[in-house]
Design a protein around this motif. Structure first.
Motif, PDB file in Angstrom:
ATOM      1  N   LYS A 183       1.062  -1.222   0.131  1.00  0.00           N
ATOM      2  CA  LYS A 183       0.069  -0.171  -0.201  1.00  0.00           C
ATOM      3  C   LYS A 183       0.618   1.402  -0.071  1.00  0.00           C
ATOM      4  N   GLN A 184       1.900   1.362   0.754  1.00  0.00           N
ATOM      5  CA  GLN A 184       2.799   2.351   0.607  1.00  0.00           C
ATOM      6  C   GLN A 184       3.269   2.668  -0.958  1.00  0.00           C
ATOM      7  N   CYS A 185       3.848   1.705  -1.404  1.00  0.00           N
ATOM      8  CA  CYS A 185       4.236   1.698  -2.982  1.00  0.00           C
ATOM      9  C   CYS A 185       3.122   2.131  -3.785  1.00  0.00           C
ATOM     10  N   ASP A 186       1.997   1.648  -3.540  1.00  0.00           N
ATOM     11  CA  ASP A 186       0.835   2.140  -4.272  1.00  0.00           C
ATOM     12  C   ASP A 186       0.551   3.697  -4.219  1.00  0.00           C
ATOM     13  N   VAL A 187       0.633   4.208  -3.103  1.00  0.00           N
ATOM     14  CA  VAL A 187       0.334   5.274  -2.871  1.00  0.00           C
ATOM     15  C   VAL A 187       1.466   6.437  -3.574  1.00  0.00           C
ATOM     16  N   LEU A 188       2.494   6.092  -3.597  1.00  0.00           N
ATOM     17  CA  LEU A 188       3.799   6.576  -4.351  1.00  0.00           C
ATOM     18  C   LEU A 188       3.365   6.705  -5.828  1.00  0.00           C
ATOM     19  N   LEU A 189       2.926   5.395  -6.345  1.00  0.00           N
ATOM     20  CA  LEU A 189       2.855   5.267  -7.856  1.00  0.00           C
ATOM     21  C   LEU A 189       1.634   6.058  -8.196  1.00  0.00           C
ATOM     22  N   THR A 190       0.636   5.778  -7.372  1.00  0.00           N
ATOM     23  CA  THR A 190      -0.648   6.598  -8.045  1.00  0.00           C
ATOM     24  C   THR A 190      -0.509   8.169  -7.963  1.00  0.00           C
ATOM     25  N   ARG A 191       0.172   8.632  -6.972  1.00  0.00           N
ATOM     26  CA  ARG A 191       0.632  10.070  -6.878  1.00  0.00           C
ATOM     27  C   ARG A 191       1.428  10.568  -7.919  1.00  0.00           C
ATOM     28  N   ALA A 192       2.178   9.597  -8.373  1.00  0.00           N
ATOM     29  CA  ALA A 192       3.341   9.977  -9.576  1.00  0.00           C
ATOM     30  C   ALA A 192       2.185  10.081 -10.688  1.00  0.00           C
ATOM     31  N   TYR A 193       1.331   8.973 -11.065  1.00  0.00           N
ATOM     32  CA  TYR A 193       0.700   8.805 -12.411  1.00  0.00           C
ATOM     33  C   TYR A 193      -0.212  10.214 -12.304  1.00  0.00           C
ATOM     34  N   THR A 194      -0.893  10.597 -11.148  1.00  0.00           N
ATOM     35  CA  THR A 194      -1.760  11.764 -11.218  1.00  0.00           C
ATOM     36  C   THR A 194      -0.831  12.983 -11.850  1.00  0.00           C
ATOM     37  N   ALA A 195       0.196  13.307 -11.214  1.00  0.00           N
ATOM     38  CA  ALA A 195       1.197  14.381 -11.456  1.00  0.00           C
ATOM     39  C   ALA A 195       1.518  14.306 -12.941  1.00  0.00           C
ATOM     40  N   LEU A 196       2.021  13.019 -13.486  1.00  0.00           N
ATOM     41  CA  LEU A 196       2.501  13.036 -14.756  1.00  0.00           C
ATOM     42  C   LEU A 196       1.422  13.172 -15.871  1.00  0.00           C
ATOM     43  N   THR A 197       0.353  12.999 -15.455  1.00  0.00           N
ATOM     44  CA  THR A 197      -0.836  13.266 -16.399  1.00  0.00           C
ATOM     45  C   THR A 197      -1.451  14.498 -16.279  1.00  0.00           C
ATOM     46  N   SER A 198      -0.973  15.296 -15.416  1.00  0.00           N
ATOM     47  CA  SER A 198      -1.605  16.579 -15.305  1.00  0.00           C
ATOM     48  C   SER A 198      -0.863  17.581 -16.295  1.00  0.00           C
ATOM     49  N   ILE A 199       0.448  16.878 -16.991  1.00  0.00           N
ATOM     50  CA  ILE A 199       0.921  18.223 -17.986  1.00  0.00           C
ATOM     51  C   ILE A 199       0.031  18.352 -19.222  1.00  0.00           C
ATOM     52  N   SER A 200      -0.197  19.530 -19.606  1.00  0.00           N
ATOM     53  CA  SER A 200      -1.131  19.661 -20.403  1.00  0.00           C
ATOM     54  C   SER A 200      -0.424  19.398 -21.870  1.00  0.00           C
ATOM     55  N   SER A 201      -1.547  18.772 -22.562  1.00  0.00           N
ATOM     56  CA  SER A 201      -1.385  18.293 -23.954  1.00  0.00           C
ATOM     57  C   SER A 201      -1.246  19.503 -25.007  1.00  0.00           C
ATOM     58  N   GLN A 202      -1.251  20.581 -24.515  1.00  0.00           N
ATOM     59  CA  GLN A 202      -1.414  21.681 -25.215  1.00  0.00           C
ATOM     60  C   GLN A 202       0.015  22.470 -25.487  1.00  0.00           C
ATOM     61  N   ALA A 203       1.113  21.788 -24.983  1.00  0.00           N
ATOM     62  CA  ALA A 203       2.530  22.283 -25.263  1.00  0.00           C
ATOM     63  C   ALA A 203       2.794  22.282 -26.714  1.00  0.00           C
ATOM     64  N   SER A 204       3.333  23.434 -27.209  1.00  0.00           N
ATOM     65  CA  SER A 204       3.433  23.506 -28.813  1.00  0.00           C
ATOM     66  C   SER A 204       4.619  22.485 -29.066  1.00  0.00           C
ATOM     67  N   GLY A 205       4.271  21.718 -30.167  1.00  0.00           N
ATOM     68  CA  GLY A 205       4.959  20.687 -30.801  1.00  0.00           C
ATOM     69  C   GLY A 205       5.716  19.629 -29.863  1.00  0.00           C
ATOM     70  N   ALA A 206       5.097  19.342 -28.652  1.00  0.00           N
ATOM     71  CA  ALA A 206       5.676  18.261 -27.670  1.00  0.00           C
ATOM     72  C   ALA A 206       4.493  17.204 -27.552  1.00  0.00           C
ATOM     73  N   ALA A 207       3.962  16.755 -28.565  1.00  0.00           N
ATOM     74  CA  ALA A 207       2.736  15.746 -28.322  1.00  0.00           C
ATOM     75  C   ALA A 207       3.375  14.452 -28.230  1.00  0.00           C
ATOM     76  N   GLU A 208       4.537  14.019 -28.991  1.00  0.00           N
ATOM     77  CA  GLU A 208       5.210  13.040 -28.895  1.00  0.00           C
ATOM     78  C   GLU A 208       5.833  12.663 -27.568  1.00  0.00           C
ATOM     79  N   ALA A 209       6.284  13.721 -26.759  1.00  0.00           N
ATOM     80  CA  ALA A 209       7.040  13.707 -25.606  1.00  0.00           C
ATOM     81  C   ALA A 209       5.999  13.667 -24.467  1.00  0.00           C
ATOM     82  N   ILE A 210       4.855  14.381 -24.570  1.00  0.00           N
ATOM     83  CA  ILE A 210       3.653  14.148 -23.587  1.00  0.00           C
ATOM     84  C   ILE A 210       3.180  12.535 -23.970  1.00  0.00           C
ATOM     85  N   PHE A 211       2.912  11.960 -24.940  1.00  0.00           N
ATOM     86  CA  PHE A 211       2.458  10.628 -24.900  1.00  0.00           C
ATOM     87  C   PHE A 211       3.531   9.769 -24.101  1.00  0.00           C
TER      88      PHE A 211
END
Length: 228
Positions: free
Chosen positions: A96-124
């Motif tokens: 459960k400790q690892c689960d919390v660290l991993l799910t929080r990382a997931y939430t933060a990583l997916t918060s990066i906007s897909s509107q960044a100019s020309g960075a679609a591949e990096a965001i994917f």
């Protein structure tokens, strides 16, 4: 009183310096196993580094360095000893400790906007890493339907934003998606409840989306998984 540093000031870290914060050297295979307290500190640091940098890159990063930084960030996530490389060493920690660290990382990583100019591949690629974090969680932390829905959503967003009139470039981008899907399937197959993920309508919907996308680009199906 010491001078304060602001995100956009001349004293902020250059892109390479900042992305280096998300990794730590792995111990030698022949080294003595690290104790649980140290492993928890390392995993917590790596998770929080991802969270902090993801929020910084997604909100206050200067526009003129955004593309370069997100490319470097996506490369560092996949190629350096960041959180996902360390998690297999943390088997002595409560799941459960690892689960919390991993799910929080997931939430933060997916918060990066897909509107960044020309960075679609990096965001994917960043979002693919985030999905891998979900796959390293235990038991029923993430359900099959939720997971595959997120995979299809991420790939669809990438396909829309990175679409090109150049057929050769479209085929290259299709290979990027195929490579990411293959990596995710490899992670799925390592899960104890992999059968739940590799059967049923959510997985079939994922395969159908993969086939449809590849056909739209090349007219040839590239969904070569033997699970469909």
């Amino acid at each position: 009183m010491p001078p304060t540093s602001h995100p956009n000031s001349q004293t902020s870290l250059p892109p390479r310096g900042s992305v280096a914060l998300i990794s730590l050297p792995l111990p030698s295979p022949s080294a003595k196993a690290l104790d649980s307290t140290l492993l928890l500190l390392i995993a917590t640091y790596l998770s929080h580094a991802l969270i902090a940098l993801s929020h910084y890159f997604g909100s206050t990063l200067p526009k003129n360095t955004q593309h370069e930084t997100l490319v470097l960030y996506s490369q560092a996530l996949h190629d350096s000893p960041s959180l996902l490389r360390w998690i297999p060493l943390c088997i002595s920690l409560p799941a459960k400790q690892c689960d919390v660290l991993l799910t929080r990382a997931y939430t933060a990583l997916t918060s990066i906007s897909s509107q960044a100019s020309g960075a679609a591949e990096a965001i994917f690629r960043i979002r693919t890493y985030a999905l891998m974090c979900l796959l390293r969680t235990s038991g029923s932390t993430i359900g099959s339907k939720t997971f595959w829905d997120q995979v299809v959503k991420s790939a669809s967003s990438f396909a829309r934003s990175a679409s090109s009139k150049d057929k050769g470039e479209d085929r290259r981008l299709c290979r990027v998606v195929t490579s990411a899907f293959s990596e995710l399937l490899a992670f799925v197959e390592e899960r104890e409840n992999r059968n739940e993920f590799l059967h049923g309508l959510p997985f079939i919907s994922f395969c159908d989306a993969w086939i449809s996308y590849s056909k739209s680009v090349s007219g040839v199906s590239i969904c070569r998984s033997g699970h469909h």
